[in-house]
Every structure is written in C-alpha cells, then in structure tokens.
Design an enzyme around this catalytic site. Structure first.
Site, short mmCIF file in Angstrom:
data_model
loop_
_atom_site.label_atom_id
_atom_site.label_comp_id
_atom_site.label_asym_id
_atom_site.label_seq_id
_atom_site.Cartn_x
_atom_site.Cartn_y
_atom_site.Cartn_z
N GLU A 1 5.62 12.12 39.86
CA GLU A 1 4.80 11.57 38.77
C GLU A 1 4.51 10.12 39.15
O GLU A 1 5.31 9.22 38.88
CB GLU A 1 5.53 11.75 37.43
CG GLU A 1 5.73 13.23 37.15
CD GLU A 1 6.43 13.56 35.82
OE1 GLU A 1 6.63 12.65 34.99
OE2 GLU A 1 6.77 14.75 35.63
N GLU B 1 4.58 9.00 28.28
CA GLU B 1 4.05 10.16 29.01
C GLU B 1 2.53 10.06 29.01
O GLU B 1 1.93 10.01 27.93
CB GLU B 1 4.52 11.42 28.26
CG GLU B 1 4.11 12.73 28.77
CD GLU B 1 5.03 13.25 29.88
OE1 GLU B 1 4.53 13.39 31.00
OE2 GLU B 1 6.23 13.50 29.60
N HIS C 1 6.38 8.60 32.64
CA HIS C 1 6.11 9.98 33.07
C HIS C 1 4.62 10.28 33.08
O HIS C 1 3.85 9.64 32.36
CB HIS C 1 6.81 10.97 32.13
CG HIS C 1 8.29 11.00 32.31
ND1 HIS C 1 8.92 11.86 33.16
CD2 HIS C 1 9.26 10.22 31.76
CE1 HIS C 1 10.23 11.65 33.12
NE2 HIS C 1 10.47 10.64 32.28
N HIS D 1 10.86 11.63 37.69
CA HIS D 1 10.30 12.78 38.40
C HIS D 1 9.53 12.23 39.60
O HIS D 1 8.57 11.48 39.41
CB HIS D 1 9.41 13.60 37.48
CG HIS D 1 10.17 14.27 36.38
ND1 HIS D 1 9.78 14.26 35.06
CD2 HIS D 1 11.34 14.97 36.42
CE1 HIS D 1 10.67 14.92 34.34
NE2 HIS D 1 11.62 15.36 35.14
#
Lengths: 330, 330
Positions: free
Chosen positions: B25, B178, B118, B22
């Site tokens: 990010e 994450e 992430h 992404h």
C-alpha cells in the site's frame, strides 16, 4: 471503382485462448475457467474448436504475476531452445511445456492463432498487442470487434520473431488482448464482460473466416512502440521518487508533447516530458512494470491499410502447400 | 444559548504516523519515506514532534501485503502477549517490536496517538477507521480535515480493546487513514496528495490542540460495521464464481437495499442482495480481502454529537493524574 481481389490466407483450424499467463490478471483466469466449464456441459460431442489454456497455474494459485520469473518473457527462441539446468525458474519449464502444446514456435505444427488474455492497471480500454503491423488476421479480428463502450487500439511491438518473448508469439498468428484499468488480483465485472465479448467476437470472426466469408479491407490506426520511460529514482536506493503526474494519469493514448507534465515528485514539484517530439503515451502507471523500470511507453501512430481477405479453398490450400514445399526444396 | 464547557483531555505529546503496515500500500510507504527525508533536512534541531514508522519493511521490500501473515491482524492482546515459538510468522515478531516501540498496548507508556496509513482498491475516498465512536480526539481530527475534492467518512469497528487487532489499537488513541481507489503495488499522485494533506491537517490539529485551542463540538456521521458478505464460491474449489455487480462497483457508501443487484456471476446472471434491511456498502471489491472471504462490508449510519474539547492545562493534568492514581488504588 476497382475492387481488389481478396488476399487468400490459410484456414485457422487450431485456435488457442490463454488466461493466467500472469497469475494475478484475473479476467482471463476466470473467463478461461468459465469457458472450460461451459465446454464440459456441451452435450453434442462437437469437438472443441478452441483450445482453452491456463498458462501459469502455480502463479494463479499464489495470485501473483509469476512464481520465479515473468512467464511472458520466456518465449524467445533462445530461452525455449537453450540449455536448462534443474534449478532453473519454474516458468522456463512451463514455457517449454506450452511451446510443446501450442508450438513449437516458428514451426508448421504450431497452432494457427493464439489469443492471450491480460489485464493492466493502466486506463487502456481494450488493446491488441502484436509483433506485426501486417498480420492481416490479427488486424481483421481487431477491425471486427464491436464494443461501443470500450476504447480499442492496436499496438505494435516491432520485435523480430526470434526475439519476440510473449506466449502469443509461438502461434502462427497471435496477439495479447490487454484490458484495463483493473488492479491485479481483482476482478471488475465490466472488464470481465469486455474481455468475454472480445473473445466471443474473435471466435465469431474465426468461424466466419473459416466458412469462406470475404472480409473487406480498410484502415487501422496502429500504435508502434518507440520507447519506455522510467520513473525518476533515488540514485542510491533506486526507489522511485515521483509518481505519474495527475494530469497524465489515466490519459492513455493521449499525445504527450515536449514540456508537458510527466511526473509529480513526492516532494511536490512537477517534472516535464523532455522528448523532442510528441508521442502517444500508453501503459501509463502499469503496476507490474515498476520492477521493469517502465513508468509508461510511448508510441507513434500510423494508418495501415488492411487488404480484404478470405480463406483459401481446400484446392487453393493444396496448391499453396505444393508451392511452399517446392520453395523449401530450393 | 447555553454553551457547554469543553471536555478536557490530556495533551498529545507523542504522535506516530505509520506507513507500510501493508507493504504494497504505497501511498503510506512513500509518504513516510518523504517525511523522514524532510525531517533529516531540518536544521533547527527541533525535536521531532511526530514519530515516523515504516511498519513492515520486509513486506515493503517484496512489495507484498505481508511476508507470512497479515501484520495488521497481529495486535490483539492474545497475539502480543501469548507464547511464541521460534518458527512463528515474521509479522508476530514485528508486531511485538512495534508494540515495544509504540505501546505497550493498553499501558500508560503507549504513544498518545497513532495514525496508520492504508490504501484500498475500493472507491472509498478517505476514511478514518477506529474502534470507538466516542473517541473525541479521533472524531475531532476527522472533523478538522478540509479536503473539498475527497469524500470523507468515519468508520467504526465495534470491537473491544482486547480483541482489536490493528496497529493503531496500541496507541492511547488511534485510527487508520484509508484512501482509495488505488491498486496495491501502485502509486497514484492524487491519492498520495490526499494522504499527504490528511496527515498535514492531522499534525496541524494536534499542534493547535496542544497549544490550548478550544475545538467546537458538532455532529459526525459514523458508519458502524455490521457484517461482511463473501463472494459466491464454488462448493468444491472455493474459487469465486461472481464479481461485484457493475451497478454496485465503485459506489462505496451507497445504501444497498434488499433486492438490489449485488454480484454478477461469471456465467452472466445477476445475484441480488438478500438482506432484511438497507445497509451502507463499503470496502466494495477490496482486492486484499478475497482471501479473507470478504466481497464487501455493510454498515449502519448514525449521527454522533461530538462535544467541544480542549487540552488540559498542566495543573489540570496533575489533578487528573492524582485522581487517576487514587482510582487505581481503590
């Protein structure tokens, strides 16, 4: 004790609250939408005392700050009045529409007060941002807010009316109400509620002022912006090579002293603040400012003494209009 | 006390660390860039043990999550192997490139382990997200992390290999790392440092494992995703009409009980959780999930007992390869 006579100021008949000037700053978007709904439901036929505006609907739809260029930099005298080609950025056109609706900037037809709603990723609490440190209306509204859980500051950008670039600059009085921290594209309930209360207090104040209340004067601490600092960047790619130092992150409005940690490089080392004087740091790590080359802003703090004020009576207003007219004739 | 024989598992010869899947990010983007620089500077000519990949360079350049469609939903069997037209989204092509580089998914040629980096706006600390609750490699790496200041959880998305959609699913083992909270498009030093440490510990573990260390077994709490909840929305415009309740915001991995506050409407009222059973809330107010119709996810927690493991010796590996081959022939 000598009591000074209050300064007399014209009635604030037309007030605008704007949201979505940056389409991904969602507190203002949802607050203005909610206020528009509530207004629709009002059955008493009372004319709206406050104009609610969604400033950049296309950017809102994309949930981005802007479509082509930052709308909130398009309200300079030059951009509003210069020639414009057909292929110009959408926001240039939209700025002119808003200027027709709420301005024209610098004219007597402009709305009396604009409150433009913004969010920041910086841990700034609630800030008023204005181009003047002696606009008694904005300073009195600021003094009036009662929000014990929200830190509040008044920021002054020392820019001339002609060069002032933001939406709130097209009203006779105006300020941005900036609340954070909140990621762009995200709504946090506590930030939304703080903004709702801030706007309610502003509306209460205007109602009170227009009805003839005298507001006592007093001191306000004003943070005047001195300069911006950029991130360290790679000479070739211009990519940033450091982030705000963890000891500075989230400490907006702390006094940053020369030699204190400013950045932490991605490779690990600490980069210190090399300024000559201690200054107050704010807009620390505002995500939308990476592209503007701003890692944080620095300000000096001073104490401004705000005089007591009240609205002019109709008679006083007529007298003042006449003197204004005769001044204009001179 | 009986000591169980360790489970023998193949060597992890090829490991990939991916950032920028992404594009906004930023911890992973800057960490992988930094690792690529450091690798360049290495003078000993040692072959890279870890492949560093910037997954979505175009989205990174725009500092947006994706260009046309979410890359991290493009790694299903169907999307990777179906027909593709010339005008297909950029990310479909990029997913195929990455599958050629790190996969092919489900094949023996695929890299042994993918760690995909992430960020989230949710207050989740560090989470591993994997498609299996019995991948001993991922669970052992998770157990190995020593980060006393960072809350850590293991999340299990119970989705078949064929249907699994994220980049890490194309490796033989894989997980997303994450970390949050961090606004998208923003770098916070503490989050960057947590990710850097997480990746270093993962690399240390792989080195240790490959060199023959035995890793003792033990329990791991696994949060298995049960369902997502959407925001309340306007029936006509589909615009959200409430935000996460301030009492739930930032409380990721708390146990949400039926009847507890879930949302606060923009008009003020509280909306309660109407589920039948208490579940653990996570991805609370992840900004990128507004468009996916996810306000938060809910999980059940269970305790998984991870066996002790060690790498197969070359001899054991050859034996296992032969038995694998004879199985395939059957």
């Amino acid at each position: 004790m000598q009591v000074d006579e209050p300064v007399l100021l014209p009635r604030l008949s037309r007030v605008a609250v704007c949201g979505g000037t940056h389409g991904n700053e969602l507190s203002g978007v949802y607050l203005v939408r909610e206020m528009l709904k509530t207004e629709k439901r009002k059955e008493d036929g009372e004319p709206a005392s406050v104009l609610m505006v969604l400033s950049n609907p296309r950017a809102m739809q994309q949930c981005s700050r802007y479509v082509d260029t930052d709308l909130n930099r398009c309200f300079t005298h030059a951009t509003l009045n210069g020639p414009v080609s057909e292929g110009a950025p959408y926001e240039i056109f939209r700025a002119r529409e808003l200027n027709a609706l709420l301005g024209p900037k610098g004219s007597r037809a402009a709305v009396d007060l604009i409150c433009d709603l913004h969010n920041t990723t910086a841990n700034m609490g609630l800030s008023f941002i204005a181009y003047s440190d002696c606009d008694w209306i904005c300073l009195h509204i600021f003094r009036y807010l009662q929000m014990p859980d929200t830190p509040m500051r008044f920021i002054h950008f020392d820019v001339s009316t002609k060069e002032s670039y933001s939406l709130d600059s097209i009203g006779k009085h105006g300020f941005a109400m900036e609340i954070g921290p909140q990621p762009h594209g995200c709504v946090k309930s506590n930030i939304y509620t703080a903004m709702k209360e801030g706007v309610q207090h502003m509306q209460d104040w205007v109602r009170c002022f227009n009805s003839g209340c005298v507001f006592d004067g007093g001191p306000v601490d004003v943070f005047t912006m001195v300069k911006n600092l950029d991130y360290p960047r790679d000479g070739e790619t211009r990519s940033i090579t450091a982030a705000i130092h963890p000891r500075l992150q989230d400490r907006d409005f702390c006094l940053l002293h020369p030699g204190e940690p400013l950045f932490q490089a991605f490779s690990g080392e600490t980069i210190k603040y090399k300024g000559n004087e201690p200054l107050y740091a704010f807009f620390i790590n505002e995500c939308a400012y990476y592209e503007k080359g701003i890692a944080l802003s620095l300000a000096r703090k001073k104490r401004v003494t705000v005089p007591s004020i009240r609205v002019q009576t109709d008679e006083e207003e007529r007298a003042s209009e006449q003197s204004f007219a005769s001044e204009e004739e001179e």
